[in-house]
Structures are given as structure tokens and as C-alpha cells.
Design a protein around this motif. Structure first.
Motif, mmCIF file in Angstrom:
data_model
loop_
_atom_site.group_PDB
_atom_site.id
_atom_site.type_symbol
_atom_site.label_atom_id
_atom_site.label_comp_id
_atom_site.label_asym_id
_atom_site.label_seq_id
_atom_site.Cartn_x
_atom_site.Cartn_y
_atom_site.Cartn_z
ATOM 1 N N PHE A 269 0.846 -1.197 0.000
ATOM 2 C CA PHE A 269 0.000 0.000 0.000
ATOM 3 C C PHE A 269 0.882 1.248 0.000
ATOM 4 O O PHE A 269 2.068 1.186 0.332
ATOM 5 C CB PHE A 269 -0.933 -0.002 1.223
ATOM 6 C CG PHE A 269 -1.809 -1.223 1.296
ATOM 7 C CD1 PHE A 269 -2.900 -1.366 0.460
ATOM 8 C CD2 PHE A 269 -1.525 -2.244 2.188
ATOM 9 C CE1 PHE A 269 -3.696 -2.501 0.508
ATOM 10 C CE2 PHE A 269 -2.313 -3.382 2.251
ATOM 11 C CZ PHE A 269 -3.400 -3.511 1.403
ATOM 12 N N SER A 270 0.286 2.383 -0.372
ATOM 13 C CA SER A 270 1.026 3.645 -0.453
ATOM 14 C C SER A 270 1.804 3.885 0.831
ATOM 15 O O SER A 270 1.275 3.769 1.939
ATOM 16 C CB SER A 270 0.060 4.801 -0.702
ATOM 17 O OG SER A 270 -0.546 4.683 -1.977
ATOM 18 N N PHE A 271 3.086 4.251 0.655
ATOM 19 C CA PHE A 271 3.967 4.448 1.807
ATOM 20 C C PHE A 271 5.164 5.256 1.354
ATOM 21 O O PHE A 271 5.751 4.981 0.304
ATOM 22 C CB PHE A 271 4.425 3.093 2.359
ATOM 23 C CG PHE A 271 5.205 3.178 3.641
ATOM 24 C CD1 PHE A 271 4.560 3.217 4.860
ATOM 25 C CD2 PHE A 271 6.591 3.225 3.618
ATOM 26 C CE1 PHE A 271 5.264 3.292 6.047
ATOM 27 C CE2 PHE A 271 7.320 3.303 4.800
ATOM 28 C CZ PHE A 271 6.648 3.332 6.021
ATOM 29 N N ALA A 272 5.522 6.277 2.155
ATOM 30 C CA ALA A 272 6.694 7.107 1.873
ATOM 31 C C ALA A 272 6.623 7.625 0.430
ATOM 32 O O ALA A 272 5.654 8.270 0.056
ATOM 33 C CB ALA A 272 7.974 6.335 2.152
ATOM 34 N N ARG B 112 -4.362 2.341 -4.034
ATOM 35 C CA ARG B 112 -3.830 1.353 -3.089
ATOM 36 C C ARG B 112 -3.357 2.070 -1.824
ATOM 37 O O ARG B 112 -2.172 2.084 -1.505
ATOM 38 C CB ARG B 112 -2.699 0.549 -3.741
ATOM 39 C CG ARG B 112 -3.214 -0.375 -4.829
ATOM 40 C CD ARG B 112 -2.122 -1.049 -5.615
ATOM 41 N NE ARG B 112 -1.316 -1.955 -4.824
ATOM 42 C CZ ARG B 112 -0.521 -2.892 -5.347
ATOM 43 N NH1 ARG B 112 -0.447 -3.039 -6.666
ATOM 44 N NH2 ARG B 112 0.193 -3.668 -4.580
ATOM 45 N N VAL B 113 -4.310 2.667 -1.135
ATOM 46 C CA VAL B 113 -3.990 3.371 0.102
ATOM 47 C C VAL B 113 -4.165 2.456 1.305
ATOM 48 O O VAL B 113 -3.362 2.475 2.236
ATOM 49 C CB VAL B 113 -4.847 4.639 0.248
ATOM 50 C CG1 VAL B 113 -4.592 5.323 1.582
ATOM 51 C CG2 VAL B 113 -4.576 5.600 -0.909
ATOM 52 N N VAL C 142 -0.810 -0.435 6.132
ATOM 53 C CA VAL C 142 0.540 -0.644 5.615
ATOM 54 C C VAL C 142 0.872 -2.128 5.670
ATOM 55 O O VAL C 142 0.576 -2.797 6.665
ATOM 56 C CB VAL C 142 1.586 0.161 6.436
ATOM 57 C CG1 VAL C 142 3.009 -0.294 6.131
ATOM 58 C CG2 VAL C 142 1.436 1.660 6.191
ATOM 59 N N LEU C 143 1.474 -2.632 4.598
ATOM 60 C CA LEU C 143 2.054 -3.972 4.593
ATOM 61 C C LEU C 143 3.377 -3.864 3.836
ATOM 62 O O LEU C 143 3.404 -3.905 2.615
ATOM 63 C CB LEU C 143 1.119 -4.994 3.944
ATOM 64 C CG LEU C 143 1.344 -6.474 4.277
ATOM 65 C CD1 LEU C 143 0.216 -7.334 3.688
ATOM 66 C CD2 LEU C 143 2.683 -7.017 3.826
ATOM 67 N N ASN C 144 4.445 -3.682 4.594
ATOM 68 C CA ASN C 144 5.781 -3.527 4.012
ATOM 69 C C ASN C 144 6.583 -4.803 4.203
ATOM 70 O O ASN C 144 6.592 -5.394 5.281
ATOM 71 C CB ASN C 144 6.533 -2.362 4.654
ATOM 72 C CG ASN C 144 6.003 -1.008 4.201
ATOM 73 O OD1 ASN C 144 5.197 -0.917 3.280
ATOM 74 N ND2 ASN C 144 6.463 0.039 4.853
#
Length: 238
Positions: A26-29, A36-37, A44-46
Motif C-alpha cells: 500500500f502507499s507508503f513514503a 492502493r492506500v 501498511v504492509l511492508n
């Protein structure tokens, strides 16, 4: 009829900082995809790999449930609540940031990478007192079953989360089949394939693919190879 969203592994956001190689579901940094927010309360799934001796310096969070699941290696954690610990493969950690907490995460080893999932879930209540939980789950406990590792029930069998959300991990043999019953009406389930190939409700999935499904009460899961699977059940409205 169930609604679904498919996120193939090669469509994720990606940032390689040298010391950190990170894939963002999902959107990150620097990765910003308005389509895909989040998936319901899953924000968050990093999928992170941190080089030996490196890590995230002390930084703040608030009003977020932060879950770390090491896949290999050792991750050292320190926070403003006074916790200093190392989380390893087979551990699951949850930090309820609540009114505010600062923490750092770094690779505990100087020469070996650490690989882990960093997951954020919106809480069901803002402004709570920060809290920390960590638990070890043996691989045998999730062999050919979906083992509950995170839940809203603080009964000691899983790590507690401040949300009507449940996480399950499974290590599945090829040919194994099972069902997953959604625990709360209105929730959806986001499946993330850690290793191998699985089919969920007729959708074929491969390593690091993500598949969200909602407006259904059951998932039908079959392992098309030896596979490792994470299921994240979250409210779709929160």
C-alpha cells in the motif's frame, strides 16, 4: 457476491535505500498510489530487508497498531515505554502507539540480513495508553493449520491488538485444503502469500501476491505447492 482486489507481487511499490530494501503493498513514503492506500483498517504492509548492523533510528508514532513479523534474522527493538528486546523468526510483536510512542528498530546482527513484515492497522479507539506485546509461536503449531497469532482478545494465546482484527499464519503442505470463517460480520480478509502457491476462492496466488476479499463469510484455501500464508482479517469500515 464477494468483492475482491488482487495485488500481484510485481505491482508493489519498491524502494531500495541500500541498507533497506522495501516493497510496499500500500502507499507508503515515496510510493503513492491513490488506488492502493489501504484495505479496510489495514493501512501498511511492508516487506522489508535490512542490511547487517543497520536500521530505523528513533521515530514517533501515534494512534496506530504496528505489527512486526520477522521472517528471518533478528530485529532489535527499543521504545519510549522502556522496552528493549529482540524479535526473531517465529515471533510476532504488536505495539499500540496510542497517545504517542517513539521506537527504533535495527538489525541485531552485523553480518546477517533481517527480513520482516511491518504492518500498520488503524485502531478502533484513539488516544489509548501505549502498549506493547510480543509472543513466540512454534512452526509446528501452524503446520497445516491457520494459527491465530494476533487478536482483539487479551487471553494470552495470541498477541493483543486494539482493533477487531485477527492475524493467522499457516505453513501448508502441497495439496492441503482448509476453510477460513470470517470472525466478524462486515470484516474482510487480506491474504498475503509468503512462500509458494495457493488458491483462495478460485484465485491462483504466488509468492508475495496479495488478495483482498470481502462481503463473504468464508474463504476456501488450497495449497498448490508447499506454502506459507498470512491472513489479516480487518473491519472494512472503521
Amino acid at each position: 457476491m464477494a468483492r475482491t482486489v488482487l495485488h500481484l507481487a510485481n505491482t508493489r511499490g519498491h524502494a531500495n535505500h541500500g541498507w533497506l530494501n522495501s516493497f510496499h503493498t500500500f502507499s507508503f513514503a515515496g510510493y503513492n498510489n491513490p488506488e492502493r492506500v489501504h484495505f479496510g483498517a489495514l493501512r501498511v504492509l511492508n516487506d522489508d530487508t535490512v542490511a547487517g548492523g543497520m536500521g530505523f533510528s528513533k521515530h514517533p508514532h501515534d494512534n496506530m497498531e504496528i505489527i512486526s513479523i520477522p521472517l528471518s534474522g533478528d530485529l532489535e527493538h527499543q521504545d519510549s515505554m522502556g522496552n528493549k528486546t529482540v524479535i526473531r523468526e517465529n515471533d510476532v510483536q504488536v505495539m499500540s502507539a496510542g497517545t504517542g510512542v517513539a521506537h527504533s528498530e535495527k538489525n541485531h546482527n552485523s553480518k546477517q540480513e533481517v527480513k520482516f513484515l511491518q504492518i500498520w492497522v488503524f485502531p478502533n479507539q484513539r488516544g489509548i495508553k501505549p502498549n506493547y506485546g510480543q509472543q513466540t509461536f512454534t512452526p509446528e503449531a501452524r503446520h497445516n493449520q491457520l494459527l491465530e497469532v494476533v487478536s482483539p482478545t487479551a487471553d494470552g494465546t495470541s498477541v493483543h491488538i486494539q482493533q477487531d482484527a485477527w492475524f493467522h499464519l499457516g505453513n501448508l503442505d502441497q495439496g492441503f485444503t482448509t476453510d477460513y470463517a470470517v470472525k466478524k460480520a462486515g470484516n474482510g480478509v487480506y491474504a498475503f502469500v509468503l512462500e509458494g502457491n495457493v488458491t483462495i476462492n478460485g484465485q491462483a496466488l504466488h509468492r508475495r501476491d496479495g488478495f483482498g476479499i470481502w462481503e463473504t463469510d468464508k474463504l476456501e484455501i488450497s495449497a498448490d505447492s508447499k506454502a506459507e500464508l498470512l491472513l489479516v482479517e480487518v473491519p472494512m469500515e472503521f
